[in-house]
Design a protein around this motif. Structure first.
Motif, mmCIF file in Angstrom:
data_model
loop_
_atom_site.group_PDB
_atom_site.id
_atom_site.type_symbol
_atom_site.label_atom_id
_atom_site.label_comp_id
_atom_site.label_asym_id
_atom_site.label_seq_id
_atom_site.Cartn_x
_atom_site.Cartn_y
_atom_site.Cartn_z
ATOM 1 N N ILE A 24 0.838 -1.194 0.000
ATOM 2 C CA ILE A 24 0.000 0.000 0.000
ATOM 3 C C ILE A 24 0.875 1.247 0.000
ATOM 4 O O ILE A 24 2.059 1.183 0.323
ATOM 5 N N SER A 25 0.294 2.348 -0.367
ATOM 6 C CA SER A 25 0.957 3.644 -0.241
ATOM 7 C C SER A 25 0.196 4.430 0.814
ATOM 8 O O SER A 25 -0.990 4.700 0.663
ATOM 9 N N SER A 26 0.892 4.765 1.888
ATOM 10 C CA SER A 26 0.261 5.489 2.988
ATOM 11 C C SER A 26 1.354 6.085 3.857
ATOM 12 O O SER A 26 2.226 5.360 4.343
ATOM 13 N N ARG A 28 4.605 7.211 5.089
ATOM 14 C CA ARG A 28 5.973 6.927 4.633
ATOM 15 C C ARG A 28 6.061 5.664 3.797
ATOM 16 O O ARG A 28 7.087 5.391 3.194
ATOM 17 N N TRP A 29 5.036 4.866 3.791
ATOM 18 C CA TRP A 29 5.051 3.627 3.029
ATOM 19 C C TRP A 29 4.720 3.912 1.569
ATOM 20 O O TRP A 29 3.760 4.598 1.252
ATOM 21 N N VAL A 30 5.529 3.342 0.688
ATOM 22 C CA VAL A 30 5.316 3.485 -0.749
ATOM 23 C C VAL A 30 5.190 2.080 -1.326
ATOM 24 O O VAL A 30 6.050 1.224 -1.074
ATOM 25 N N ARG A 31 4.118 1.867 -2.091
ATOM 26 C CA ARG A 31 3.874 0.543 -2.667
ATOM 27 C C ARG A 31 5.126 0.028 -3.386
ATOM 28 O O ARG A 31 5.734 0.732 -4.188
ATOM 29 N N GLY A 32 5.514 -1.223 -3.057
ATOM 30 C CA GLY A 32 6.651 -1.862 -3.705
ATOM 31 C C GLY A 32 8.001 -1.531 -3.101
ATOM 32 O O GLY A 32 9.005 -2.084 -3.516
ATOM 33 N N LYS A 33 8.034 -0.643 -2.111
ATOM 34 C CA LYS A 33 9.301 -0.243 -1.486
ATOM 35 C C LYS A 33 9.443 -0.914 -0.112
ATOM 36 O O LYS A 33 8.452 -1.175 0.567
ATOM 37 N N PRO A 34 10.699 -1.170 0.316
ATOM 38 C CA PRO A 34 10.915 -1.771 1.645
ATOM 39 C C PRO A 34 10.412 -0.840 2.750
ATOM 40 O O PRO A 34 10.479 0.381 2.634
ATOM 41 N N ILE A 35 9.922 -1.454 3.816
ATOM 42 C CA ILE A 35 9.457 -0.694 4.973
ATOM 43 C C ILE A 35 10.408 -0.914 6.135
ATOM 44 O O ILE A 35 11.192 -1.856 6.151
ATOM 45 N N GLY A 36 10.325 -0.042 7.113
ATOM 46 C CA GLY A 36 11.104 -0.190 8.338
ATOM 47 C C GLY A 36 12.385 0.617 8.312
ATOM 48 O O GLY A 36 12.841 1.062 7.256
ATOM 49 N N HIS A 37 12.916 0.817 9.501
ATOM 50 C CA HIS A 37 14.190 1.513 9.652
ATOM 51 C C HIS A 37 14.930 0.891 10.834
ATOM 52 O O HIS A 37 14.330 0.221 11.671
ATOM 53 N N VAL A 38 16.215 1.109 10.882
ATOM 54 C CA VAL A 38 17.031 0.541 11.952
ATOM 55 C C VAL A 38 17.029 1.488 13.136
ATOM 56 O O VAL A 38 17.362 2.663 12.994
ATOM 57 N N TYR A 39 16.639 0.976 14.298
ATOM 58 C CA TYR A 39 16.711 1.771 15.525
ATOM 59 C C TYR A 39 18.171 1.925 15.915
ATOM 60 O O TYR A 39 18.933 0.960 15.911
#
Length: 172
Positions: A24-26, A28-39
């Motif tokens: 989904i695109s919502s 910071r999320w963009v369809r087809g792109k990796p999600i998450g970040h390193v704490y």
């Protein structure tokens, strides 16, 4: 908060490199792109984290749930190779907390280079912790003998071959 397998499949697609791609695109999320970040600090330091509905969710737990369903009660998800950024499904396993500790990295305060081996004025000591209990294995004149004793105990008590390895975490 737990997400079921069906909901995760609606939101994410697993990539063989261990990443989750957004369906989904919502925000910071963009369809087809990796999600998450390193704490970089805090409880989740060094792990990929996904923010969802105001909660921080560990990516490796999402990957596991996506593949196998809910994590069994009393179990945690262990990175077999010790790299908290490697979320490939073949690098993850569900284990008890006790077994997870048997695949732990070497503590920063360790000076001998071997977990469970330390120096005292009277020689080298080999020890191990089992079920939250300290177990003295022996005192030795030679470092090599203490190391051999601890290695024997690791094998006898089912510690993972990776136990005590050095893993570099991202700088804070």
């Amino acid at each position: 908060m737990t997400l079921d397998q069906e909901k995760l499949r609606e939101l994410f697609t697993y990539s063989p490199d261990g990443k989750l791609l957004s369906n989904i695109s919502s925000g910071r999320w963009v369809r087809g792109k990796p999600i998450g970040h390193v704490y970089k600090c805090g409880t989740f330091r060094g792990y990929y984290v996904v923010r969802f509905l105001g909660k921080a969710l560990l990516l490796h737990r999402l990957v596991w749930t996506l593949h196998f369903g809910a994590i069994p009660d009393g179990y945690v998800i262990d990175h077999i190779n010790g790299d908290p950024l490697d979320n490939r499904i073949e690098n993850l396993r569900a284990v008890t907390r006790s077994l997870n500790q048997r695949n732990a990295r070497r503590p920063k305060h360790n000076k001998s280079g071997i977990v469970g081996v330390y120096s005292t004025p009277r020689g080298w000591v080999a020890a191990i912790t089992l079920n939250n209990r300290f177990k003295f294995l022996g005192r030795f004149k030679r470092f090599e003998d203490a190391v051999a004793c601890r290695a024997n105990a690791n094998e006898r008590y089912g510690f993972h071959a990776n136990h005590g390895r050095v893993v570099e975490l991202p700088a804070a």
